[in-house]
Design an enzyme around this catalytic site. Structure first.
Site, mmCIF file in Angstrom:
data_model
loop_
_atom_site.group_PDB
_atom_site.id
_atom_site.type_symbol
_atom_site.label_atom_id
_atom_site.label_comp_id
_atom_site.label_asym_id
_atom_site.label_seq_id
_atom_site.Cartn_x
_atom_site.Cartn_y
_atom_site.Cartn_z
ATOM 1 C CG ASP A 13 -1.755 -1.254 1.356
ATOM 2 O OD1 ASP A 13 -2.334 -1.690 0.360
ATOM 3 O OD2 ASP A 13 -1.775 -1.827 2.463
ATOM 4 C CD GLN A 225 0.858 -9.193 -2.148
ATOM 5 O OE1 GLN A 225 1.748 -9.843 -2.648
ATOM 6 N NE2 GLN A 225 -0.356 -9.204 -2.634
ATOM 7 C CB VAL A 301 -8.119 -5.829 -2.683
ATOM 8 C CG1 VAL A 301 -8.837 -7.179 -2.757
ATOM 9 C CG2 VAL A 301 -7.196 -5.673 -3.890
#
Length: 431
Positions: A13, A225, A301
């Site tokens: 993120d 990730q 997500v």
């Protein structure tokens, strides 16, 4: 021209979507090399937002070849939904623009069910905080040599054999969890529903990429990730099921490590984490709320609220070394605008001693206490800055301190979600 690997240097993120999109304009090929459709990227182009989970970020740019490598686990139904969704936004992605490795492993409904059962079961032990999308169980089957791969969809007799092999493992497991067994026919039907859609995209990706590289194409490797979620080098067991450090770009695409010329670590100006696990600099006070609100810290997500904290130079310095990061793209500096003071974690205390790294032990990770250096904040705005001259002097001081503490230079500085609000210090493709 260099080939560039983009990895997250924290827990994900970090704003990879914008940076990868910004870089993809300079690239000829964009490659996803690990993860699955649990990796959320939001791209904003000409005021239009595209939310991608499985597809490489290059798919929204005409003239770019996008590749899903063998290191990715592919949910074929999610793939079809995502291709259909962006087509409704005017982006048509055909096999001429997107290829999938023939040896990529597939995610099935039984993987999603197992993921959810484990995460929801108190008897399963520690909650990891997965997205429940079947990523982990699919990787387990890949390592266990029982996965169904994209190429298996092309031969229905072979497909039946592969399903039988898979269910020989999963049905006893399901019985032990009190779940009904699954029939071969049910899985066959599930896969044949999408086989004709996905097979035209199949390719021998390692050979394709080798040809592109030898032809002088600039290749951008897009990680999902963050490095601290790496199965080996992250905060185990609160990690993802794949390797997220830069070395996986070679393994997950079929190109040798000599093809990786420059590693760019996407790094947020503070720290966030989704899900369970250690977080030494986490803030549960008003400052943490400020960062979460200003930074719109909700998962692309899952929509889950992210945990927020001060920048942790110890962790980023460690991922700089483990991933061989040559430079960082520092994102969301504007979120820190208006704070009277800003803290940076420069070391940890553990059992009465000072250490400069995150220990591998789960128990030790839970016990480390951050040692902070405090600097003055700034009242001016960094939002939308496109040159160093647009930044408050104290903001520049913060950036320089980050560089010094992590041992890597800032190659790009992002000051808003708009792709044009980027200060380029060093073009990775010109390394």
């Amino acid at each position: 021209m260099a080939n560039v690997v983009v990895v997250g240097s924290q827990w994900g993120d970090e704003g990879k979507g914008k940076i990868v999109d910004w870089l993809s304009e300079r690239a000829d090929v964009v490659v996803r090399f690990q993860g699955g459709h649990n990796a959320g990227h939001t791209l904003v182009i000409d005021g239009v937002s595209y939310k991608l989970s499985l597809l490489p970020s290059g798919v929204v740019r005409p003239g770019k070849l996008s590749v899903i490598g063998n290191g990715v686990v592919v949910d074929p139904h999610a793939f079809k939904r995502e291709v259909t969704r962006i087509a409704e936004q005017g982006v048509t992605v055909g096999p001429d623009r997107l290829r999938i490795a023939e040896n990529a492993s597939l995610i099935l409904s039984l993987h999603r069910e197992l993921d959810e059962l484990r995460e929801n079961s108190a008897a399963a032990g520690t909650k990891i905080g997965t997205t429940k999308r079947g990523i982990g169980p699919a990787y387990e089957d890949k390592v266990g040599r029982r996965a169904i791969r994209v190429m298996d969809l092309a031969d229905r007799d072979v497909l039946t054999q592969r399903i039988e092999r898979l269910l020989a493992h999963h049905n006893p497991l399901r019985r032990g969890l009190g779940q009904p067994e699954i029939t071969v026919e049910a899985i066959r039907e599930e896969l044949l529903e999408v086989a004709d859609f996905i097979l035209p995209y199949m390719d021998t990706v390692w050979r394709l990429l080798d040809e592109k590289r030898r032809g002088g194409a600039r290749i951008l490797f897009e990680g999902a990730q963050g490095a601290l979620l790496d199965n080996d080098h992250g905060t185990y067991p609160y990690v993802t099921s794949s390797n997220t450090t830069a070395g996986q770009a070679a393994t997950g695409s079929g190109l040798g490590p000599g093809a990786l010329d420059y590693v760019l670590g996407i790094t947020k100006a503070y720290t966030t984490r989704v899900g369970e696990g250690p977080f030494p600099t986490e803030l549960t006070d008003s400052v943490g709320d400020f960062l979460g609100t200003r930074g719109h810290e909700f998962g692309t997500v899952t929509g889950r609220k992210r945990r927020c904290g001060w920048f942790d130079a110890v962790l980023v310095r460690q991922t700089v070394r483990c991933s061989g990061i040559d430079g960082i793209a520092l994102t969301k500096l504007d979120v820190l605008d208006g704070l009277d003071e800003i803290k940076i974690c420069v070391a940890y205390e553990l059992d009465g001693r000072t250490i400069d790294y995150l220990p591998a032990s789960q128990e030790a990770q839970a016990k480390v206490v951050p040692v902070y250096e405090t600097i003055e904040g700034w009242s001016g705005s960094t939002a939308g800055a496109r040159s160093w001259a647009d930044l408050p002097a104290q903001a520049i001081k913060y950036v320089r301190l980050v560089e010094e503490l992590i041992g890597a230079p800032v190659a790009l500085l992002s000051t808003s979600p708009d792709r044009l609000d980027t200060i380029l210090v060093q073009d990775p493709f010109q390394d």
